[in-house]
Write a protein that holds these residues in place. Sequence first.
Motif, PDB file in Angstrom:
ATOM      1  N   ARG A  92      -6.194   1.803   4.240  1.00 20.85           N
ATOM      2  CA  ARG A  92      -6.792   3.110   4.537  1.00 20.85           C
ATOM      3  C   ARG A  92      -5.820   4.262   4.335  1.00 20.85           C
ATOM      4  N   THR A  93      -4.580   4.099   4.783  1.00 23.87           N
ATOM      5  CA  THR A  93      -3.616   5.206   4.759  1.00 23.87           C
ATOM      6  C   THR A  93      -2.679   5.185   3.560  1.00 23.87           C
ATOM      7  N   GLY A  94      -2.510   4.010   2.923  1.00 26.77           N
ATOM      8  CA  GLY A  94      -1.558   3.883   1.828  1.00 26.77           C
ATOM      9  C   GLY A  94      -0.132   3.692   2.285  1.00 26.77           C
ATOM     10  N   ASP A  95       0.103   3.618   3.604  1.00 31.32           N
ATOM     11  CA  ASP A  95       1.458   3.400   4.123  1.00 31.32           C
ATOM     12  C   ASP A  95       2.015   2.066   3.635  1.00 31.32           C
ATOM     13  N   ILE A  96       3.330   2.011   3.479  1.00 33.26           N
ATOM     14  CA  ILE A  96       4.034   0.743   3.316  1.00 33.26           C
ATOM     15  C   ILE A  96       4.543   0.358   4.698  1.00 33.26           C
ATOM     16  N   CYS A  97       4.160  -0.829   5.162  1.00 37.00           N
ATOM     17  CA  CYS A  97       4.504  -1.260   6.508  1.00 37.00           C
ATOM     18  C   CYS A  97       5.333  -2.539   6.464  1.00 37.00           C
ATOM     19  N   MET A  98       6.210  -2.679   7.461  1.00 36.71           N
ATOM     20  CA  MET A  98       6.985  -3.905   7.632  1.00 36.71           C
ATOM     21  C   MET A  98       6.939  -4.295   9.095  1.00 36.71           C
ATOM     22  N   ALA A  99       7.075  -5.588   9.333  1.00 38.17           N
ATOM     23  CA  ALA A  99       7.068  -6.088  10.706  1.00 38.17           C
ATOM     24  C   ALA A  99       7.969  -7.303  10.810  1.00 38.17           C
ATOM     25  N   ASP A 100       8.560  -7.473  11.987  1.00 40.40           N
ATOM     26  CA  ASP A 100       9.267  -8.709  12.292  1.00 40.40           C
ATOM     27  C   ASP A 100       8.587  -9.348  13.480  1.00 40.40           C
ATOM     28  N   CYS A 111       5.914   1.832   9.705  1.00 43.30           N
ATOM     29  CA  CYS A 111       5.311   2.164   8.414  1.00 43.30           C
ATOM     30  C   CYS A 111       5.922   3.442   7.856  1.00 43.30           C
ATOM     31  N   VAL A 112       5.915   3.548   6.533  1.00 43.37           N
ATOM     32  CA  VAL A 112       6.351   4.757   5.832  1.00 43.37           C
ATOM     33  C   VAL A 112       5.138   5.320   5.105  1.00 43.37           C
ATOM     34  N   PRO A 113       4.756   6.583   5.366  1.00 41.23           N
ATOM     35  CA  PRO A 113       3.580   7.163   4.706  1.00 41.23           C
ATOM     36  C   PRO A 113       3.846   7.453   3.238  1.00 41.23           C
ATOM     37  N   PRO A 114       2.791   7.551   2.429  1.00 41.61           N
ATOM     38  CA  PRO A 114       2.960   7.786   0.988  1.00 41.61           C
ATOM     39  C   PRO A 114       3.776   9.034   0.673  1.00 41.61           C
ATOM     40  N   ALA A 115       3.654  10.076   1.496  1.00 41.45           N
ATOM     41  CA  ALA A 115       4.372  11.323   1.216  1.00 41.45           C
ATOM     42  C   ALA A 115       5.882  11.151   1.280  1.00 41.45           C
ATOM     43  N   LYS A 116       6.360  10.094   1.971  1.00 42.01           N
ATOM     44  CA  LYS A 116       7.799   9.868   2.080  1.00 42.01           C
ATOM     45  C   LYS A 116       8.296   8.780   1.141  1.00 42.01           C
ATOM     46  N   LEU A 117       7.399   8.221   0.350  1.00 52.85           N
ATOM     47  CA  LEU A 117       7.812   7.166  -0.570  1.00 52.85           C
ATOM     48  C   LEU A 117       8.497   7.728  -1.809  1.00 52.85           C
ATOM     49  N   GLY A 118       8.121   8.921  -2.221  1.00 47.80           N
ATOM     50  CA  GLY A 118       8.813   9.556  -3.336  1.00 47.80           C
ATOM     51  C   GLY A 118       8.299   9.160  -4.697  1.00 47.80           C
ATOM     52  N   ARG A 172      16.697  -8.599  -3.275  1.00 49.42           N
ATOM     53  CA  ARG A 172      15.603  -9.554  -3.492  1.00 49.42           C
ATOM     54  C   ARG A 172      14.300  -8.765  -3.598  1.00 49.42           C
ATOM     55  N   ARG A 173      13.611  -8.911  -4.717  1.00 48.60           N
ATOM     56  CA  ARG A 173      12.334  -8.230  -4.891  1.00 48.60           C
ATOM     57  C   ARG A 173      11.283  -8.899  -4.029  1.00 48.60           C
ATOM     58  N   VAL A 174      10.583  -8.092  -3.208  1.00 49.41           N
ATOM     59  CA  VAL A 174       9.639  -8.681  -2.259  1.00 49.41           C
ATOM     60  C   VAL A 174       8.223  -8.123  -2.359  1.00 49.41           C
ATOM     61  N   PHE A 175       8.046  -6.947  -3.012  1.00 50.36           N
ATOM     62  CA  PHE A 175       6.718  -6.353  -3.003  1.00 50.36           C
ATOM     63  C   PHE A 175       6.616  -5.314  -4.113  1.00 50.36           C
ATOM     64  N   THR A 176       5.443  -5.220  -4.722  1.00 51.75           N
ATOM     65  CA  THR A 176       5.208  -4.206  -5.752  1.00 51.75           C
ATOM     66  C   THR A 176       3.849  -3.554  -5.519  1.00 51.75           C
ATOM     67  N   THR A 177       3.759  -2.281  -5.867  1.00 53.86           N
ATOM     68  CA  THR A 177       2.507  -1.542  -5.789  1.00 53.86           C
ATOM     69  C   THR A 177       2.629  -0.356  -6.739  1.00 53.86           C
ATOM     70  N   ARG A 178       1.638   0.522  -6.749  1.00 52.35           N
ATOM     71  CA  ARG A 178       1.674   1.710  -7.603  1.00 52.35           C
ATOM     72  C   ARG A 178       1.262   2.932  -6.789  1.00 52.35           C
ATOM     73  N   GLN A 179       1.837   4.058  -7.161  1.00 56.66           N
ATOM     74  CA  GLN A 179       1.468   5.328  -6.550  1.00 56.66           C
ATOM     75  C   GLN A 179       1.425   6.402  -7.627  1.00 56.66           C
ATOM     76  N   ASN A 180       0.296   7.069  -7.736  1.00 61.46           N
ATOM     77  CA  ASN A 180       0.115   8.082  -8.779  1.00 61.46           C
ATOM     78  C   ASN A 180       0.442   7.524 -10.164  1.00 61.46           C
ATOM     79  N   GLY A 181       0.107   6.263 -10.375  1.00 61.83           N
ATOM     80  CA  GLY A 181       0.354   5.628 -11.664  1.00 61.83           C
ATOM     81  C   GLY A 181       1.760   5.137 -11.876  1.00 61.83           C
ATOM     82  N   VAL A 182       2.652   5.345 -10.901  1.00 61.92           N
ATOM     83  CA  VAL A 182       4.054   4.948 -11.034  1.00 61.92           C
ATOM     84  C   VAL A 182       4.276   3.616 -10.318  1.00 61.92           C
TER      85      VAL A 182
END
Length: 226
Positions: A92-100, A111-118, A172-182
Motif C-alpha cells: 500500500r505505501t511502497g515502504d521498504i521494511c525490515m524486521a528481526d 520501514c523507509v518510505p519511498p521519498a527517502k529511498l532516493g 550480499r544482495r538480498v532484495f530488488t524492486t523498482r521505483q519510477n522505472g529505476v
Amino acid sequence: MRLHVLLAALALALGAAACGADPEEHRPAHGGAPAPTFTVPSLPKPPFPEAARQTVLRMARQDGTSPAHESQLTVAEFDSGYGPHLIWRAARTGDICMADGSPEGSAGKACVPPAKLGGGLRPGPSAEAVMWSAWFTDRTDLKRRPMWAMTLMAADEEIDHLSCQGHEFPVRRVFTTRQNGVPLTFYTASVPESLQGDYRVAVRRTDGPAEERMTITFGGPTTVQC
C-alpha cells in the motif's frame, strides 16, 4: 560523488550483545604501522523463526505495511552470520521494511518510505546506506570487536564491495524492486564499529566499474580516513 546515510540509528536488534573494543583499534594507522585486520567470516545461516514471522505479519497488517502476499517476505542474510532479517516492500505505501525476530516470537520492525529511498528521485546511479540494523559482537574474533550490520541500497547500479584502510567488506544482495522505472537493489553488509568514515564503494554500472564514497558513521565523529 559523496553519498550520505539516509536513515541513521534505526535499531532493530533484540538483545544484541555488546562488548567494549580495544582502544587501539579506534586509531587510524600512520607511518607505515599495520592497519587492524578485520574479518567477516562466513557462518551457518539460521532460519528466520516462524513464530517471529507471524508476529511481523501481524504488525505489518496493523500499520498498513503488509506485502502484497506473505510469501513476499524475503529472508535477508548477513555474511557475518548476524541475523537473519526479513525484508519486503509494502503493497500500500511502497515502504521498504525490515524486521528481526527471536525464536520466542518477539520481533522488531522498521520501514523507509519511498521519498527517502532516493532511487529514481534524482538523475544518475547512486549507492547509499538506508537502514542501520544492529550493533553486535563478532564472536568469532578473539578480541570480540563490536560490529554494525546494515542495509545498503543501489539505484541503477550494483555494489560489489565496501573497503576502508585496505580492508574489503563483502555485501550480499538480498532484495530488488523498482521505483519510477529505476531498479533498486538492497544489500546487507557488516563493518567494524571502529572504522567510521568515508568508505570506498566499488560499483558496477552499465558502462563499467566505478567507485563512489559513502559516509558511514554510527552517531559519533568520523574516526578514520578510508
